[in-house]
Design an enzyme around this catalytic site. Sequence first.
Site, PDB file in Angstrom:
ATOM      1  N   HIS A   7      44.664  28.563  37.087  1.00 19.86           N
ATOM      2  CA  HIS A   7      46.039  28.627  37.606  1.00 19.86           C
ATOM      3  C   HIS A   7      47.074  28.167  36.572  1.00 19.86           C
ATOM      4  O   HIS A   7      48.275  28.397  36.764  1.00 19.86           O
ATOM      5  CB  HIS A   7      46.192  27.768  38.860  1.00 19.86           C
ATOM      6  N   ASP A  67      36.834  33.631  41.347  1.00 15.70           N
ATOM      7  CA  ASP A  67      37.312  32.537  42.192  1.00 15.70           C
ATOM      8  C   ASP A  67      38.061  33.161  43.379  1.00 15.70           C
ATOM      9  O   ASP A  67      38.658  34.225  43.247  1.00 15.70           O
ATOM     10  CB  ASP A  67      38.250  31.645  41.381  1.00 15.70           C
ATOM     11  N   HIS A  94      40.731  32.375  44.646  1.00 15.91           N
ATOM     12  CA  HIS A  94      42.173  32.405  44.404  1.00 15.91           C
ATOM     13  C   HIS A  94      42.490  33.252  43.173  1.00 15.91           C
ATOM     14  O   HIS A  94      41.715  33.268  42.208  1.00 15.91           O
ATOM     15  CB  HIS A  94      42.697  30.975  44.194  1.00 15.91           C
ATOM     16  N   ASP A 124      34.601  29.321  45.513  1.00 17.62           N
ATOM     17  CA  ASP A 124      35.264  29.065  46.788  1.00 17.62           C
ATOM     18  C   ASP A 124      35.384  30.306  47.669  1.00 17.62           C
ATOM     19  O   ASP A 124      35.995  30.253  48.732  1.00 17.62           O
ATOM     20  CB  ASP A 124      36.639  28.400  46.576  1.00 17.62           C
TER      21      ASP A 124
END
Length: 365
Positions: A144, A180, A182, A267
């Site tokens: 991120h 991931d 996200h 995740d």
Amino acid sequence: MTKPGQDWADPPPSVATPAVAVLSDPRFLAHEPPGFHPERPRRLDAATAGAATALASRGIVSAPVTLREASAAELARVHDPAWLEKLTRALGGVAGYLDADTYFNAATREAAWLAAGSACAMVEALRAGEVSIAALLARPPGHHATRTKAMGFCILNTVAVAAAHALSLGFRRVAVIDWDVHHGNGTQDIFYHHPGVLFVSLHESPAYPNSGYAQETGGGDAHGMTVNLPLPSGTDGGGYATAFERVVLPILTEAAPDLVLISAGYDAHVRDPLGTMLLQRRDYRWMAARLREVALASAGGRVGVVLEGGYDLGALEECVEDTLHGLIDPASARERPPLTPQSASADSAVRAVERLHQGWWRSLR
Ligand SMILES: [Zn+2]
């Protein structure tokens, strides 16, 4: 040549087993939250335990790769130097938060710089042919972090530092596949206009950080080099496999990267408390196996894994183990994740991405 007494029924010779390195360090544990936080040190213990189990079961001893901190020049390839100065000053405080959910303590600077530098060391070992599979199990995560911002538990963008280092060493086309749950907004941001890095992200949408729409396809000289697969909540292994077979693998095969990096968050596992996807350990094994096959076709088998998220400790351990099994022995994971009613939820997203990217990728036409 057959040696006296050799049994023809012996298993294949060990030369078929690739050299593997797992990189980790206790200094990654010292980056600790002030109270309960999902991105916690025990995640690292779970990930390293999973890797150790995979290697031990195959009689593989990790090749030694020396971890090191990133240099200012290595970081400046992907982060704004003025931001790095500001960040260094901020991390000099005792403890605190860089945004609503990105904490730091007195050990964070060393851990983040060590993660980024070790990603460079990992790429150097892959480049030198010392190993063909390497996994950097580090904290804090990185995908991120943008050129000028720490966010979403991430301080420096570790996988981006690795990709930029690879280009500096002479790799011509680096693929970063981010599974991931996200969107890897930071990695996308850093390479959005860079024709040397193919960034492919499969992620839950809508979800944090509210980016990664299919229409974000790269800019400048790099149109088509950002490939976003925003998948709806509840997508399972069959849906991810559909995305792989119809978009990810055709594009990767056509792009023929000379290095494959995986931004490996866990995740999207069914038990993860932050995501609402339905992946299981076997699905990570299948995806890892397919990516190793891509690497074997165009990259001399070279795959580097960088740990991102994954917040259920048991799932994280299992999935790191299965990722390594899939990479080391792709033939052990040929069976495609089954199609279920949930798998179909990925179809419309996959179709949209096919349409958007057909102009750049012949393999999608
Ligand atoms: Zn995540």
